[in-house]
Design a protein around this motif. Structure first.
Motif, PDB file in Angstrom:
ATOM      1  N   GLU A  72      36.524  24.607   1.521  1.00 26.18           N
ATOM      2  CA  GLU A  72      37.142  25.381   2.578  1.00 26.18           C
ATOM      3  C   GLU A  72      38.606  25.637   2.213  1.00 26.18           C
ATOM      4  O   GLU A  72      39.108  26.725   2.360  1.00 26.18           O
ATOM      5  CB  GLU A  72      37.035  24.617   3.910  1.00 26.18           C
ATOM      6  CG  GLU A  72      37.619  25.317   5.116  1.00 26.18           C
ATOM      7  CD  GLU A  72      37.001  26.655   5.407  1.00 26.18           C
ATOM      8  OE1 GLU A  72      35.834  26.864   5.066  1.00 26.18           O
ATOM      9  OE2 GLU A  72      37.707  27.522   5.954  1.00 26.18           O
ATOM     10  N   SER A  95      40.020  25.736  -0.756  1.00 26.59           N
ATOM     11  CA  SER A  95      40.267  26.601  -1.904  1.00 26.59           C
ATOM     12  C   SER A  95      39.845  28.029  -1.630  1.00 26.59           C
ATOM     13  O   SER A  95      40.305  28.951  -2.271  1.00 26.59           O
ATOM     14  CB  SER A  95      39.513  26.086  -3.127  1.00 26.59           C
ATOM     15  OG  SER A  95      38.147  26.397  -3.001  1.00 26.59           O
ATOM     16  N   GLY A  96      38.983  28.215  -0.648  1.00 23.23           N
ATOM     17  CA  GLY A  96      38.610  29.567  -0.283  1.00 23.23           C
ATOM     18  C   GLY A  96      37.698  30.232  -1.281  1.00 23.23           C
ATOM     19  O   GLY A  96      37.563  31.443  -1.312  1.00 23.23           O
ATOM     20  N   ARG A  97      37.072  29.451  -2.145  1.00 21.49           N
ATOM     21  CA  ARG A  97      36.251  30.093  -3.159  1.00 21.49           C
ATOM     22  C   ARG A  97      34.830  29.589  -3.091  1.00 21.49           C
ATOM     23  O   ARG A  97      34.085  29.684  -4.039  1.00 21.49           O
ATOM     24  CB  ARG A  97      36.841  29.813  -4.541  1.00 21.49           C
ATOM     25  CG  ARG A  97      38.269  30.297  -4.669  1.00 21.49           C
ATOM     26  CD  ARG A  97      38.802  30.149  -6.056  1.00 21.49           C
ATOM     27  NE  ARG A  97      38.981  28.770  -6.458  1.00 21.49           N
ATOM     28  CZ  ARG A  97      40.010  28.017  -6.094  1.00 21.49           C
ATOM     29  NH1 ARG A  97      40.929  28.481  -5.282  1.00 21.49           N
ATOM     30  NH2 ARG A  97      40.113  26.788  -6.531  1.00 21.49           N
ATOM     31  N   GLU A 117      32.142  30.618  -1.786  1.00 22.75           N
ATOM     32  CA  GLU A 117      31.036  31.526  -2.051  1.00 22.75           C
ATOM     33  C   GLU A 117      31.287  32.362  -3.294  1.00 22.75           C
ATOM     34  O   GLU A 117      30.535  33.285  -3.578  1.00 22.75           O
ATOM     35  CB  GLU A 117      30.789  32.449  -0.869  1.00 22.75           C
ATOM     36  CG  GLU A 117      30.425  31.719   0.393  1.00 22.75           C
ATOM     37  CD  GLU A 117      31.655  31.217   1.086  1.00 22.75           C
ATOM     38  OE1 GLU A 117      32.674  31.916   1.047  1.00 22.75           O
ATOM     39  OE2 GLU A 117      31.612  30.107   1.631  1.00 22.75           O
ATOM     40  N   ARG A 144      33.155  34.676  -3.767  1.00 21.43           N
ATOM     41  CA  ARG A 144      33.402  36.078  -3.430  1.00 21.43           C
ATOM     42  C   ARG A 144      34.340  36.133  -2.240  1.00 21.43           C
ATOM     43  O   ARG A 144      34.252  35.283  -1.362  1.00 21.43           O
ATOM     44  CB  ARG A 144      32.086  36.733  -2.968  1.00 21.43           C
ATOM     45  CG  ARG A 144      31.252  37.281  -4.070  1.00 21.43           C
ATOM     46  CD  ARG A 144      31.496  38.759  -4.181  1.00 21.43           C
ATOM     47  NE  ARG A 144      30.730  39.327  -5.267  1.00 21.43           N
ATOM     48  CZ  ARG A 144      30.923  40.572  -5.703  1.00 21.43           C
ATOM     49  NH1 ARG A 144      31.825  41.346  -5.132  1.00 21.43           N
ATOM     50  NH2 ARG A 144      30.223  41.038  -6.695  1.00 21.43           N
ATOM     51  N   PRO A 145      35.154  37.136  -2.149  1.00 24.14           N
ATOM     52  CA  PRO A 145      35.900  37.302  -0.902  1.00 24.14           C
ATOM     53  C   PRO A 145      34.963  37.646   0.259  1.00 24.14           C
ATOM     54  O   PRO A 145      33.795  37.987   0.036  1.00 24.14           O
ATOM     55  CB  PRO A 145      36.845  38.457  -1.185  1.00 24.14           C
ATOM     56  CG  PRO A 145      36.554  38.949  -2.537  1.00 24.14           C
ATOM     57  CD  PRO A 145      35.496  38.119  -3.150  1.00 24.14           C
ATOM     58  N   ILE A 146      35.467  37.563   1.476  1.00 23.78           N
ATOM     59  CA  ILE A 146      34.659  37.870   2.653  1.00 23.78           C
ATOM     60  C   ILE A 146      33.959  39.224   2.566  1.00 23.78           C
ATOM     61  O   ILE A 146      32.799  39.329   2.898  1.00 23.78           O
ATOM     62  CB  ILE A 146      35.509  37.746   3.931  1.00 23.78           C
ATOM     63  CG1 ILE A 146      35.862  36.272   4.154  1.00 23.78           C
ATOM     64  CG2 ILE A 146      34.756  38.275   5.154  1.00 23.78           C
ATOM     65  CD1 ILE A 146      36.692  36.005   5.388  1.00 23.78           C
ATOM     66  N   PRO A 147      34.639  40.294   2.112  1.00 18.16           N
ATOM     67  CA  PRO A 147      33.870  41.536   1.960  1.00 18.16           C
ATOM     68  C   PRO A 147      32.923  41.418   0.772  1.00 18.16           C
ATOM     69  O   PRO A 147      33.365  41.345  -0.370  1.00 18.16           O
ATOM     70  CB  PRO A 147      34.932  42.609   1.721  1.00 18.16           C
ATOM     71  CG  PRO A 147      36.159  41.891   1.348  1.00 18.16           C
ATOM     72  CD  PRO A 147      36.053  40.489   1.817  1.00 18.16           C
ATOM     73  N   ARG A 159      30.486  39.173   5.745  1.00 16.39           N
ATOM     74  CA  ARG A 159      29.389  38.214   5.862  1.00 16.39           C
ATOM     75  C   ARG A 159      28.937  38.084   7.315  1.00 16.39           C
ATOM     76  O   ARG A 159      29.744  38.107   8.248  1.00 16.39           O
ATOM     77  CB  ARG A 159      29.756  36.857   5.279  1.00 16.39           C
ATOM     78  CG  ARG A 159      30.901  36.179   5.985  1.00 16.39           C
ATOM     79  CD  ARG A 159      31.190  34.815   5.341  1.00 16.39           C
ATOM     80  NE  ARG A 159      32.437  34.313   5.872  1.00 16.39           N
ATOM     81  CZ  ARG A 159      33.257  33.504   5.219  1.00 16.39           C
ATOM     82  NH1 ARG A 159      32.972  33.116   4.001  1.00 16.39           N
ATOM     83  NH2 ARG A 159      34.376  33.090   5.785  1.00 16.39           N
TER      84      ARG A 159
END
Lengths: 424, 424
Positions: A6, A8-10, A12, A14-17, A48
């Motif tokens: 959470e 690091s934001g990575r 998935e 992929r970015p949210i779009p 998502r």
């Protein structure tokens, strides 16, 4: 693990779009709510829709075959917002999932235990966790003579049984979905059943269902699940409910949904559901859809409806007239007269360095009354006051905001005294 | 407040894809990095570029004139990712801002105190916080004969001084920005200065700068700021640096940037910056740009570069060979032989209900060795083992994974014993 992801934001990759194709073919009739976007390069993008599909994609892309994690993040729906009921186009979901090849129903039981624990601890009132299995539903459809091509769309219709009466659901089945009236009636006899271990045993003896391989598997696992839930001591809030279908395509086994029940003081005969606050199930095929070689990773997970839960808690606070503090500030550093900004800055710095949560007004010469009023308004329990006299004496006047009691504390003992006063 | 906002996901009143116009005209030359999107309706959309502009918009839309909050969330840049240096197209920012009409430099000093505290507590190594003021820069440009229309673009060029030598910056000023060589040289004399209170005093006496109203204001506030930072005891890490410009349009007063310095064991003469880890400043005009009547709310804030800080901490852990636990599990519930799944489920449920962080393997009959190996691999300190004998005796075998010592604990005392063992 979850925390690091959470942060690091990575998680998935992929970015949210996300590319639109990632989201296609997973949500059944709800797919119309996907928030599509189009980027400069002409590539179709979409936001998502939930945290389950990105999790499955993450496992596949990183070849992870075994993982347990939670994830709290935003998802997007092209829906009509209904803010009073906690429904937004952008909202948080809070998911917990267990991925991996394990012995039947052990992780599934843990998911239900977690939902039970969360809803109990939050004291949201009485609740019920409905449980069913896609294999049992499919078995029911098969023995009622529904062609397999109509299984998923029939599920979507049955899923509406918590919001509309059987008559309307039946007429949608016959009218929109093209089932025969007889088939619909046969389904009706099954999907209006709910109970516990007794019902599972009865259906295992059902002359038609017991002949269906899928239904038998599902009922066997359901029996196992209820045994585990008995050991967890939570069957009192669990109902095996054949009307529970869940609209999403990706479920393959057990499915569940938690609903809050009308409060007892509402004077009704039977408990009535006032809305779903958690849902989930087993999705054993989703990871394989993202793996180039189709390798499957069985998964089971739950999504907690935190927006809906927040809106219920907010309404309750509002109704009670309780005041909720919006900061955790422990001490306001104040001065009783002019030309003492330097003294305030020096004292607040000492408190901050000692880990005390302190605030001061951002004015050069605020009135003492205004400073104390600020404590009352924001619920700060203590005020540390320094004037010329206190500076000369090497003390700080510590004021209890509620009782208005003031005591001179030697400066070097102030931090300890504040800590002592704030002990629970 | 901040916590509730983050949780509700409605802090900015808009989903992450914002109308493109919201973001236009705030970022200067960096605007090319805005991640634009186009939705189905043909409305131009873009992803938020930072948390400052959404915060300003939130204040204006909700007519809030006074607020202090932090916000940790994702932002988007159409940039070339450089994952080893912690640069991504989607990444977290961590912002702290103080909005409201207050006496000069008090909130500004608090922002710097917070940056100092964060960087000290994280023990990232030696650091320096560079401070400047847009009004001082504008004053410098004016007395050097730069036309006002070129102030902002000259700022962008000066901002590169930490990455390229003065000669290159000078040639960009003359070549690309169209300044005269003489004007560039005059600027060069100023922007290579850095120091503390002494430098502020010297510039306040500077025959040209002291005649410029804006520069005088900026220098006066800078003096005040240094007085407050002295009271906070942090001037040792603060440098008034005239080369600091910051590329963004929206700053109106004090600006600052924290950089990590090369470690001492790197054997260099003067400390060299190895990268920016925080930045911010005062933006008094931004809220007014979103208010229909142009009402201003002065703001000052700071953004902590958590992705960069994480990547530094990760590299350090990697280099040290340390093992970092990815879960907080305290106890593994284990069984020594077959047919004991029910016993495990019952025990783990008791531990969960008591708030103990417990796990078990999701297998019906796992080997004891495998269960203990799992503890070693994941760093779980304790194993609670129940076999037939323990069930008969009403005890649980509590094993210290590190020492391999095992003690039989009466079942009713297990939770207390686990808590006692885990005390720090």
């Amino acid at each position: 693990m979850a925390q690091r992801q959470e942060a690091s934001g990575r998680a998935e990759g992929r970015p949210i779009p996300s590319p639109q194709e990632t989201l296609v073919g997973k949500y059944g009739e709800e797919a119309k709510l996907i928030y599509e976007l189009q980027d400069q390069g002409g590539e179709l993008l979409a936001l998502r829709y939930d945290l389950t599909v990105p999790f499955a994609r993450y496992l596949a892309m990183n070849k992870i075959t075994n993982m347990k994690r939670y994830h709290i993040a935003k998802v997007y729906r092209r829906d009509n917002p209904a803010t009073t009921r906690g429904r937004y186009r952008e909202f948080y979901q809070c998911d917990f999932d267990i991925a991996g090849q394990f012995d039947p129903m052990i992780p599934d039981a843990e998911c239900l235990k977690i939902v039970h624990e969360i809803l109990s601890d939050l004291q949201l009132g009485d609740f019920l966790i409905k449980v069913n299995d896609r294999r049992i539903l499919n078995g029911v459809f098969a023995v009622c003579g529904i062609p397999e091509s109509k299984f998923i769309s029939t599920c979507s219709t049955i899923d509406k049984l918590d919001k509309m009466p059987w008559e309307e659901v039946r007429s949608e089945m016959v009218g929109e979905k093209g089932l025969s009236p007889e088939a619909a009636d046969r389904i009706g006899e099954y999907v209006q059943l709910h109970g516990g271990l007794d019902l599972i045993e009865r259906l295992l003896q059902d002359p038609k269902l017991s002949q269906n391989k899928l239904a038998k598997e599902g009922l066997g696992d359901m029996k196992l699940l209820f045994e585990y839930l008995t050991l967890f001591g939570i069957t009192g809030k669990i109902s095996f409910d054949l009307s529970l279908a869940r609209g999403l395509d990706y479920y393959t086994g057990v499915i569940f949904e938690a609903v809050l029940l009308q409060q007892e003081n509402d004077h009704v005969e039977e408990p009535v559901s006032v809305g779903s606050v958690a849902g989930g199930g087993r999705y054993d095929g989703l990871v394989g859809m993202f793996d180039p070689k189709g390798r499957k990773v069985p998964c089971v997970g739950v999504s907690i409806g935190i927006e809906r839960i927040f809106s219920i808690l907010e309404q309750r606070v509002k109704a009670s007239g309780e005041k909720i503090r919006t900061t955790e500030t422990q001490v306001l550093v104040a001065t009783p007269h002019k030309h003492l900004l330097a003294a305030r800055l020096k004292l607040i710095s000492e408190l901050w360095d000692a880990g005390i949560k302190a605030e001061m007004l951002y004015k050069k010469d605020p009135k003492l009354l205004k400073q104390l009023q600020y404590c009352e308004d924001t619920g700060i329990p203590l005020a540390a006051i320094v004037g010329e006299q206190e500076l000369t004496d090497g003390v700080v006047k510590l004021r209890d905001v509620a009782t208005r009691e003031e005591v001179d504390i030697p400066r070097e003992k102030l931090v300890d005294e504040i800590r002592r006063r704030l002990e629970p």
